[in-house]
Design an enzyme around this catalytic site. Structure first.
Site, short mmCIF file in Angstrom:
data_model
loop_
_atom_site.label_atom_id
_atom_site.label_comp_id
_atom_site.label_asym_id
_atom_site.label_seq_id
_atom_site.Cartn_x
_atom_site.Cartn_y
_atom_site.Cartn_z
N TYR A 1 0.83 -1.22 0.00
CA TYR A 1 0.00 0.00 0.00
C TYR A 1 0.86 1.27 0.00
O TYR A 1 0.37 2.34 0.35
CB TYR A 1 -0.90 0.04 1.24
CG TYR A 1 -2.17 -0.79 1.16
CD1 TYR A 1 -2.16 -2.10 0.70
CD2 TYR A 1 -3.38 -0.27 1.58
CE1 TYR A 1 -3.32 -2.86 0.66
CE2 TYR A 1 -4.54 -1.02 1.54
CZ TYR A 1 -4.51 -2.31 1.08
OH TYR A 1 -5.66 -3.06 1.05
N LYS B 1 5.11 -14.66 1.45
CA LYS B 1 5.03 -15.49 0.24
C LYS B 1 6.46 -15.57 -0.28
O LYS B 1 6.75 -15.21 -1.42
CB LYS B 1 4.07 -14.83 -0.78
CG LYS B 1 3.80 -15.66 -2.02
CD LYS B 1 3.13 -17.02 -1.76
CE LYS B 1 3.08 -17.83 -3.05
NZ LYS B 1 2.65 -19.23 -2.82
N ASP C 1 -0.96 -18.36 1.03
CA ASP C 1 -1.96 -19.31 0.50
C ASP C 1 -2.26 -20.40 1.52
O ASP C 1 -3.42 -20.75 1.77
CB ASP C 1 -1.51 -19.89 -0.86
CG ASP C 1 -0.05 -20.32 -0.90
OD1 ASP C 1 0.68 -20.12 0.09
OD2 ASP C 1 0.38 -20.89 -1.94
N ASP D 1 -4.92 -7.42 4.79
CA ASP D 1 -6.24 -6.97 4.33
C ASP D 1 -7.09 -8.17 3.91
O ASP D 1 -8.24 -8.32 4.32
CB ASP D 1 -6.07 -5.99 3.17
CG ASP D 1 -7.42 -5.56 2.60
OD1 ASP D 1 -8.30 -5.22 3.39
OD2 ASP D 1 -7.57 -5.58 1.36
N ASP E 1 -10.58 -10.08 5.85
CA ASP E 1 -11.93 -10.32 5.31
C ASP E 1 -12.27 -11.79 5.47
O ASP E 1 -13.42 -12.15 5.77
CB ASP E 1 -12.03 -9.91 3.83
CG ASP E 1 -12.77 -8.58 3.65
OD1 ASP E 1 -12.53 -7.66 4.47
OD2 ASP E 1 -13.58 -8.45 2.71
C1 IPM Z 1 -9.84 -2.25 5.06
C2 IPM Z 1 -10.32 -1.76 3.73
C3 IPM Z 1 -9.34 -0.74 3.16
C4 IPM Z 1 -7.98 -1.41 3.06
C5 IPM Z 1 -9.74 -0.18 1.80
C6 IPM Z 1 -11.10 0.45 1.85
C7 IPM Z 1 -8.71 0.74 1.22
O1 IPM Z 1 -10.51 -2.83 2.85
O2 IPM Z 1 -9.67 -1.43 5.99
O3 IPM Z 1 -9.62 -3.45 5.21
O4 IPM Z 1 -7.71 -2.13 2.12
O5 IPM Z 1 -7.17 -1.16 3.96
MN MN Z 2 -10.22 -4.76 3.76
#
Ligand code: IPM
Ligand code: MN
Length: 347
Positions: A135, A185, A218, A242, A246
Site C-alpha cells: 500500500y 510469500k 496461500d 487486508d 476479510d
Molecule cells: C480495510 C479496507 C481498506 C484497506 C480499503 C477500503 C482501502 O478494505 O480497511 O480493510 O484495504 O485497507
Molecule cells: Mn479490507
C-alpha cells in the site's frame, strides 16, 4: 471529570448508521464509568468531495492531530467517486500520517453466532502492517491509452517498518497464548518476503517464550478455514493482512462482527478505530446495518485510551446481547434494536 476528545468521522453510507450506534453505546458506557467523551464530528466523505473537490480539507491531518483518538465509520461511494480517489484522500493518508502502523483485527465467534465453519472455538488476533508494503503508493503509469501502456506499483518494505510490526506481533503473542504466525510469500517473492522471514527469525531470538511459525499466505488462507483453532496471533503485510482479515470476518460470521483498530503504538499521534466493513451503499440509510463491529471498535478505542474496564464491559454487553439472539441473524434486527440491546446489557 476526565474528558477525552474524539474526532468522529462517519464517512459514507452505513458509516453514519454504525458510527451513531457506536457513539451512543460509548456515551452511555462513559457516563456510568465517570469519564466523558467529547466528540467533534467531521463531515469528510464522498459528499464532501463532491462539494469541495477534496475528501478532507488541506489541513485535515493537522486538525485531527489535536484529538485523543479518531472514530471512523466507512469511506467510499463508488457510484460518485472512484474508490482509488476516496480512500487515498481520507482513510489511507490518516493511517500513514499518524504512523498507525499496527492494524489489529480480532476474529472470534460471538456467543450465539453461527459461523460458516464446523470449528466453534477460535480466537485469532490478526495484526496487519498498515503504513507501507503493497500500500506504499509508489508507482506510476506511462504511455497511457496506447498499446505500450505500462503500470508499475512497487511494494516497499523497510527494516524499520517490518521490524516494528513484527515486534508488535511478538508482544501481542506474549500477552496472549504465546504463539505467533508470520505470513509471507517468500517462495515466490524473493526479496521483500525473504527479508520479512529473516527479520522474523532474527527477532525470535529475543522472544524465546513465543513460539513462532512462518506460513505462506496461500497456506494461511487454507489454515484459517480448516484449523482456525490452531492460530493465536497472525502477523502479515498490508495487503496480505487486508485479505486475511476479510477471511477472518467471514469465519466469524460476517463483516458485521469484524472490528479493527489502527494503532500508533508510540502514541506520537492519535490512533483510529473503525469496523473492517465498508460503506455498503446497497443498505445505506435503511437502518439495518449491523453496528456490532463499530461498537466493538469503539471498545478497542477506550481500551487504547486506558479505560480498560469499560472496554471489557462493552464487549461483555455485546456478548450478552448476541447470546440472547440480538444482532446475530443477518438482516433481521434493525441497527437501533441491536444498539439498544447492547445498551440494555451494559447496565
Ligand atoms: C480495510 C479496507 C481498506 C484497506 C480499503 C477500503 C482501502 O478494505 O480497511 O480493510 O484495504 O485497507
Ligand atoms: Mn479490507
Amino acid at each position: 471529570m476526565k474528558t477525552y476528545s474524539i474526532a468522529v468521522i462517519p464517512g459514507d453510507g452505513i458509516g453514519a448508521d454504525v458510527t451513531d450506534a457506536a457513539w451512543s453505546v460509548l456515551q452511555v458506557a462513559a457516563r456510568t464509568c465517570g469519564f466523558a467523551l467529547n466528540g467533534t464530528e467531521f463531515p469528510w466523505s464522498c459528499a464532501f468531495y463532491k462539494e469541495t473537490g477534496r475528501m478532507m480539507p488541506e489541513d485535515g491531518i493537522e486538525t485531527l492531530r489535536a484529538f485523543d483518538a479518531i472514530l471512523l465509520g466507512a469511506v467510499g461511494w463508488p457510484a460518485e467517486v472512484p474508490d482509488s480517489v476516496s480512500l487515498h484522500g481520507l482513510l489511507l493518508p490518516i493511517r500513514k500520517a499518524f504512523v498507525q502502523y499496527a492494524n489489529i483485527r480480532p476474529h472470534r465467534l460471538l456467543p450465539g453466532v453461527q459461523g460458516p465453519l464446523r470449528a466453534e472455538k477460535f480466537d485469532i488476533l490478526c495484526i496487519r502492517e498498515n503504513t507501507e508494503g503493497e500500500y506504499s503508493g509508489a508507482g506510476g503509469r506511462v504511455h497511457q491509452g496506447t498499446v505500450d501502456e505500462v503500470a508499475v506499483e512497487t511494494s516497499i518494505f523497510t527494516r524499520t517498518g517490518v521490524e516494528r510490526i513484527l515486534r508488535f506481533g511478538f508482544e501481542q503473542a506474549r500477552a496472549r497464548r504465546g504463539r505467533l504466525a508470520s505470513v509471507t510469500k517468500s517462495n515466490a517473492q524473493k526479496y521483500s518476503m525473504v527479508f520479512w522471514d529473516e527479520i522474523t527469525a532474527e527477532l525470535s531470538a529475543e522472544y524465546p517464550d513465543v513460539e513462532v511459525s512462518s506460513y505462506h499466505i496461500d497456506a494461511m488462507a487454507a489454515r484459517m478455514v480448516m484449523a482456525p483453532e490452531s492460530l493465536d496471533v497472525v502477523v502479515a503485510s498490508n495487503l496480505f493482512g487486508d485479505i486475511l482479515t476479510d477471511l477472518g470476518a467471514a469465519i466469524q460470521g460476517g463483516l458485521g462482527f469484524a472490528a479493527s483498530a489502527n494503532i500508533n503504538p508510540q502514541r506520537s499521534a492519535p490512533s483510529m478505530f473503525e469496523p473492517v466493513h465498508g460503506s455498503a451503499p446497497d443498505i445505506a440509510a435503511l437502518g439495518i446495518a449491523n453496528p456490532i463491529a463499530a461498537i466493538w471498535s469503539g471498545a478497542m478505542m477506550l481500551d487504547h485510551l486506558g479505560e480498560k474496564d469499560v472496554a471489557v464491559r462493552i464487549i461483555a454487553a455485546i456478548e450478552a446481547a448476541t447470546a440472547r439472539g440480538i444482532g446475530i441473524f443477518p438482516g433481521r434486527d434493525r441497527t437501533e434494536t441491536i444498539t439498544n440491546g447492547i445498551i440494555a446489557a451494559l447496565s
